[in-house]
Scaffold this active site. Structure first.
Site, PDB file in Angstrom:
ATOM      1  N   PRO A 112       0.832  -1.216   0.000  1.00  0.00           N
ATOM      2  CA  PRO A 112       0.000   0.000   0.000  1.00  0.00           C
ATOM      3  C   PRO A 112       0.863   1.261   0.000  1.00  0.00           C
ATOM      4  O   PRO A 112       1.932   1.287   0.605  1.00  0.00           O
ATOM      5  CB  PRO A 112      -0.818  -0.122   1.291  1.00  0.00           C
ATOM      6  CG  PRO A 112      -0.224  -1.227   2.090  1.00  0.00           C
ATOM      7  CD  PRO A 112       0.597  -2.075   1.166  1.00  0.00           C
ATOM      8  N   GLY A 114       2.281   4.879   0.808  1.00  0.00           N
ATOM      9  CA  GLY A 114       2.353   5.844   1.907  1.00  0.00           C
ATOM     10  C   GLY A 114       1.926   5.290   3.247  1.00  0.00           C
ATOM     11  O   GLY A 114       1.504   6.023   4.135  1.00  0.00           O
ATOM     12  N   ALA A 115       2.019   3.963   3.412  1.00  0.00           N
ATOM     13  CA  ALA A 115       1.496   3.339   4.634  1.00  0.00           C
ATOM     14  C   ALA A 115       2.601   2.829   5.559  1.00  0.00           C
ATOM     15  O   ALA A 115       2.341   2.086   6.490  1.00  0.00           O
ATOM     16  CB  ALA A 115       0.559   2.200   4.256  1.00  0.00           C
ATOM     17  N   LEU A 117       5.275   1.008   4.601  1.00  0.00           N
ATOM     18  CA  LEU A 117       5.900  -0.243   4.166  1.00  0.00           C
ATOM     19  C   LEU A 117       6.894  -0.017   3.023  1.00  0.00           C
ATOM     20  O   LEU A 117       7.295  -0.969   2.344  1.00  0.00           O
ATOM     21  CB  LEU A 117       4.834  -1.268   3.744  1.00  0.00           C
ATOM     22  CG  LEU A 117       3.841  -1.703   4.817  1.00  0.00           C
ATOM     23  CD1 LEU A 117       2.913  -2.800   4.280  1.00  0.00           C
ATOM     24  CD2 LEU A 117       4.548  -2.220   6.072  1.00  0.00           C
ATOM     25  N   GLY A 118       7.281   1.218   2.803  1.00  0.00           N
ATOM     26  CA  GLY A 118       8.348   1.487   1.832  1.00  0.00           C
ATOM     27  C   GLY A 118       7.951   1.271   0.384  1.00  0.00           C
ATOM     28  O   GLY A 118       8.777   0.843  -0.437  1.00  0.00           O
ATOM     29  N   ALA A 121      10.047   3.463  -2.112  1.00  0.00           N
ATOM     30  CA  ALA A 121      11.433   2.990  -2.253  1.00  0.00           C
ATOM     31  C   ALA A 121      11.476   1.748  -3.139  1.00  0.00           C
ATOM     32  O   ALA A 121      12.343   1.621  -4.020  1.00  0.00           O
ATOM     33  CB  ALA A 121      12.025   2.675  -0.884  1.00  0.00           C
ATOM     34  N   ASP A 164      14.987   3.114   3.743  1.00  0.00           N
ATOM     35  CA  ASP A 164      14.053   2.356   2.890  1.00  0.00           C
ATOM     36  C   ASP A 164      14.715   1.862   1.619  1.00  0.00           C
ATOM     37  O   ASP A 164      14.520   0.713   1.208  1.00  0.00           O
ATOM     38  CB  ASP A 164      12.904   3.276   2.425  1.00  0.00           C
ATOM     39  CG  ASP A 164      11.908   3.557   3.507  1.00  0.00           C
ATOM     40  OD1 ASP A 164      12.275   3.446   4.685  1.00  0.00           O
ATOM     41  OD2 ASP A 164      10.756   3.882   3.159  1.00  0.00           O
TER      42      ASP A 164
HETATM   43  O1  PMV Z   1       6.662   5.877   5.820  1.00  0.00           O
HETATM   44  P1  PMV Z   1       7.925   5.494   5.132  1.00  0.00           P
HETATM   45  O2  PMV Z   1       7.972   4.039   4.776  1.00  0.00           O
HETATM   46  O3  PMV Z   1       8.230   6.397   3.961  1.00  0.00           O
HETATM   47  O4  PMV Z   1       9.119   5.712   6.185  1.00  0.00           O
HETATM   48  C1  PMV Z   1       9.508   7.006   6.619  1.00  0.00           C
HETATM   49  C2  PMV Z   1      10.581   6.864   7.652  1.00  0.00           C
HETATM   50  C3  PMV Z   1      11.138   8.181   8.204  1.00  0.00           C
HETATM   51  O5  PMV Z   1      12.162   7.824   9.129  1.00  0.00           O
HETATM   52  C4  PMV Z   1      10.067   8.952   8.958  1.00  0.00           C
HETATM   53  C5  PMV Z   1      11.717   9.072   7.124  1.00  0.00           C
HETATM   54  C6  PMV Z   1      12.944   8.479   6.456  1.00  0.00           C
HETATM   55  O6  PMV Z   1      13.191   8.816   5.288  1.00  0.00           O
HETATM   56  O7  PMV Z   1      13.683   7.721   7.097  1.00  0.00           O
END
Ligand code: PMV
Length: 357
Positions: A112, A114-115, A117-118, A121, A164
């Protein structure tokens, strides 16, 4: 044509604090984004997305990516998805020294958006891998991770750590502290993920923590304490046998640290009622520990439980849209399929839309 895939991840610990130079331990999970790339004879980019969060759309553009056709999905999501794909294309063009290369790109993701789980990336890593290979260039996973980081950094206006992208490129559990990224050996950890169906705004959440940290020394101390949790967890993992099932003692110690980490993230204002409710449902079901994963605000939690109880309890929790077991994926980016190269297909039959496929 090249098809590459890359895994998503959960944070065992360390999100947000990693932005300020503390260590973090993300772990790749067996949920992947798959990107198919076909070189074109012109410099256009055509993106088709079939995603869990997007019902599906297709956009085509050349040069200025500011142009958006009418599509039946929220503009913000299209912009986000196209932004990441576009940044991946720029990195691939640069790596292959082919500034005018055009591509047909299809993104299919089990992760999904923006939830936590990367997903972005994984799309960027798989996209750069497939596009560079399509141009005849093979990047080492470390270089791929670096280019994917730079792509994310650009899209997220500098609010990105290497966590990520390095985790998705390399697979398994990794440790990231500033620019120092390495893989670590861990036993197979029994992750269970709960998803509330929503998403958080990473940029906004990171900015909120930054403001708190600048305003209050105790918020800065909280960020440092998250770093201490990560260092404690890492030394437990270093003492464990990576080839055996994790012991109960290890799981309960890691779980306690996850609970602590969630409490600190909550104090930093990045949790939400739905995330907290899922965390409590997991704990009450007997999970060793549970916390939000990623930026927070909405999205996913991760719990440690080798039994089916947590997943069942989450499925009966009103705030939880989906709950699933997420095995540690020891493999990072990989090629799923490769067809004949673009030059061999330059006079292939056009498809129904008049485009060479
Ligand atoms: O929500 P995600 O999977 O994009 O993770 C963000 C993690 C943070 O530490 C808040 C930001 C980062 O780039 O590390």
């Amino acid at each position: 044509m090249i098809v590459s895939s890359a895994p998503g991840k959960v944070y065992l610990f360390g999100e947000h604090a990693v932005v300020y130079g503390e260590p973090a331990v993300p772990c790749a999970i067996e949920r992947r984004a798959t990107v198919t790339v076909d070189a074109r004879t012109d410099d256009h980019i055509r993106v088709e997305a079939r995603d869990l969060s997007l019902d599906g759309f297709t956009v085509e553009y050349a040069g200025d990516t500011g142009y958006r056709p009418d599509v039946d999905v929220p503009e913000g999501l299209v912009d986000a998805a196209v932004g990441y794909v576009d940044a991946a294309v720029e990195q691939a063009r640069d790596a292959a020294d082919a500034p005018d290369a055009g591509f047909d790109i299809t993104v299919e993701s089990e992760i999904p958006l923006g939830a936590g789980l990367g997903s972005s990336a994984a799309v960027v890593v798989a996209g750069i891998d497939a596009a560079t290979r399509e141009l005849g260039v093979e990047l080492a996973p470390e270089e791929l991770a670096d280019r994917a980081y730079r792509a994310e950094y650009d899209v997220q206006d500098g609010q990105a750590s290497r966590a990520d992208t390095f985790c998705s490129a390399m697979g398994g559990a990794v440790r990231v502290e500033g620019d120092d990224c390495r893989q670590i050996d861990t036993p197979n950890l029994p992750f269970v993920v709960g998803f509330d169906g929503g998403a958080g705004d990473t940029g906004e959440l990171v900015a909120g923590v930054r403001t708190l940290r600048e305003e209050y020394d105790f918020a800065a101390d909280t960020v440092e304490s998250i770093g201490d949790i990560v260092r404690t967890g890492e030394s437990m993992l270093a003492d464990a046998d990576p080839d055996s099932e994790p012991t109960d003692e290890l799981l309960s110690e890691l779980g306690r640290l996850m609970d602590f980490d969630h409490g600190l993230l909550e104090a930093l204002g990045v949790s939400s009622r739905t995330l907290d409710n899922m965390v409590w449902a997991a704990r009450e079901a007997g999970a060793h520990g549970a916390k939000l994963t990623g930026a927070g605000g909405g999205g996913c939690i991760v719990a440690l439980d080798e039994t089916p109880e947590t997943r069942t309890a989450l499925r009966y929790t009103a705030e939880c849209r989906d709950a699933f077991r997420a095995e540690l994926d020891r493999e990072g980016v990989r090629v799923e399929e490769s067809g004949p190269d673009a030059s061999a297909r330059s006079d292939a039959e056009p498809n129904a839309e008049g485009e060479r496929r």
